[in-house]
Design a protein around this motif. Sequence first.
Motif, PDB file in Angstrom:
ATOM      1  N   ASP A 296       0.809  -1.221   0.000  1.00  0.00           N
ATOM      2  CA  ASP A 296       0.000   0.000   0.000  1.00  0.00           C
ATOM      3  C   ASP A 296       0.843   1.273   0.000  1.00  0.00           C
ATOM      4  N   LEU A 297       2.141   1.134  -0.085  1.00  0.00           N
ATOM      5  CA  LEU A 297       3.040   2.300  -0.018  1.00  0.00           C
ATOM      6  C   LEU A 297       3.020   3.079  -1.333  1.00  0.00           C
ATOM      7  N   ASP A 298       3.102   4.401  -1.236  1.00  0.00           N
ATOM      8  CA  ASP A 298       3.200   5.275  -2.415  1.00  0.00           C
ATOM      9  C   ASP A 298       4.679   5.518  -2.706  1.00  0.00           C
ATOM     10  N   PRO A 299       5.258   4.886  -3.747  1.00  0.00           N
ATOM     11  CA  PRO A 299       6.694   5.035  -4.012  1.00  0.00           C
ATOM     12  C   PRO A 299       7.114   6.466  -4.291  1.00  0.00           C
ATOM     13  N   VAL A 300       6.292   7.223  -5.004  1.00  0.00           N
ATOM     14  CA  VAL A 300       6.663   8.596  -5.362  1.00  0.00           C
ATOM     15  C   VAL A 300       6.715   9.481  -4.125  1.00  0.00           C
ATOM     16  N   GLY A 301       5.690   9.413  -3.304  1.00  0.00           N
ATOM     17  CA  GLY A 301       5.670  10.232  -2.099  1.00  0.00           C
ATOM     18  C   GLY A 301       6.759   9.846  -1.115  1.00  0.00           C
ATOM     19  N   HIS A 302       6.962   8.549  -0.930  1.00  0.00           N
ATOM     20  CA  HIS A 302       7.985   8.102   0.003  1.00  0.00           C
ATOM     21  C   HIS A 302       9.391   8.427  -0.497  1.00  0.00           C
ATOM     22  N   ALA A 303       9.600   8.355  -1.796  1.00  0.00           N
ATOM     23  CA  ALA A 303      10.916   8.699  -2.332  1.00  0.00           C
ATOM     24  C   ALA A 303      11.244  10.162  -2.048  1.00  0.00           C
ATOM     25  N   ALA A 304      10.252  11.036  -2.169  1.00  0.00           N
ATOM     26  CA  ALA A 304      10.474  12.454  -1.877  1.00  0.00           C
ATOM     27  C   ALA A 304      10.825  12.669  -0.407  1.00  0.00           C
ATOM     28  N   VAL A 305      10.141  11.939   0.478  1.00  0.00           N
ATOM     29  CA  VAL A 305      10.430  12.064   1.902  1.00  0.00           C
ATOM     30  C   VAL A 305      11.831  11.535   2.224  1.00  0.00           C
ATOM     31  N   LEU A 306      12.190  10.390   1.628  1.00  0.00           N
ATOM     32  CA  LEU A 306      13.515   9.822   1.864  1.00  0.00           C
ATOM     33  C   LEU A 306      14.613  10.784   1.418  1.00  0.00           C
ATOM     34  N   ALA A 307      14.439  11.381   0.238  1.00  0.00           N
ATOM     35  CA  ALA A 307      15.429  12.336  -0.259  1.00  0.00           C
ATOM     36  C   ALA A 307      15.518  13.546   0.667  1.00  0.00           C
ATOM     37  N   ALA A 308      14.367  14.005   1.160  1.00  0.00           N
ATOM     38  CA  ALA A 308      14.356  15.156   2.061  1.00  0.00           C
ATOM     39  C   ALA A 308      15.086  14.854   3.367  1.00  0.00           C
ATOM     40  N   VAL A 309      14.917  13.635   3.885  1.00  0.00           N
ATOM     41  CA  VAL A 309      15.619  13.256   5.108  1.00  0.00           C
ATOM     42  C   VAL A 309      17.127  13.230   4.879  1.00  0.00           C
ATOM     43  N   LEU A 310      17.549  12.687   3.737  1.00  0.00           N
ATOM     44  CA  LEU A 310      18.980  12.665   3.428  1.00  0.00           C
ATOM     45  C   LEU A 310      19.548  14.077   3.325  1.00  0.00           C
ATOM     46  N   ARG A 311      18.876  14.941   2.570  1.00  0.00           N
ATOM     47  CA  ARG A 311      19.378  16.308   2.391  1.00  0.00           C
ATOM     48  C   ARG A 311      19.360  17.075   3.703  1.00  0.00           C
ATOM     49  N   GLY A 312      18.308  16.885   4.488  1.00  0.00           N
ATOM     50  CA  GLY A 312      18.238  17.580   5.770  1.00  0.00           C
ATOM     51  C   GLY A 312      19.307  17.115   6.745  1.00  0.00           C
ATOM     52  N   THR A 313      19.595  15.818   6.719  1.00  0.00           N
ATOM     53  CA  THR A 313      20.651  15.290   7.572  1.00  0.00           C
ATOM     54  C   THR A 313      22.006  15.855   7.158  1.00  0.00           C
TER      55      THR A 313
END
Length: 229
Positions: A170-187
């Motif tokens: 049930d996961l949304d790959p597009v939305g989750h990919a954006a969140v993952l990238a944001a976590v990496l950049r923010g870190t």
Amino acid sequence: MTGATAAPAPRGAGGAPATQPERTEASRRALIDATIALLAREGYRAASVARIQEESGLSRGLVNYHFGSKLKLMEAVVERIRTAYKDQTVGEHGRETMTGLEQVLEMFGSYLNRMVVRPEGSRVMLVLATESVSDAPEVRSAVQEAYTGLRETMIEMLRAGIADGTVRADLDPVGHAAVLAAVLRGTALQYFVDPDGFDLDGTRAAALAMLERDLSADRGSRRPPPPRR
């Protein structure tokens, strides 16, 4: 590098005098290396054409000769960083044999680890991203392409995980990919702003555990791989 002597003439295979294409490639590589060093050490404003040429030890005029403009050189820098990351992680860590979930966790962990082992690429991308929304909008398209490429890679991994049953369906790959990238950049931003005070190891462990719980089709039965050193 005031007063620096010219870089030694490049040599070809076996020590023979370099061919014209080899000399051209060596000059382009030296200019890109010099630009990355300046951006990482002193920021975008310091990376003028004159400073880049001085840092490289090459003759004046070669930035325009090889790249046509500073913008094209910056685009080559971004492409170099992207290519180096792929070359040094994908084959190095054998992602082609991993499940989709394992690929996401490994990529996330190795990205954060590389900020300590090879910080220049992440630091330069952060510099260019920041400048692209303020003083250097001309580099925005190159940064956008790099950011899009990272998200697309994550989307592919998440979709692979859904297909092989390791990522919840049930996961949304597009939305989750954006969140993952944001976590990496923010870190990355927090680490480079305060490398001594920011707990990167703790953040990596917490992020991997959070991702495993959120993404896994088994909801917590797996454990993220240990960070690679």
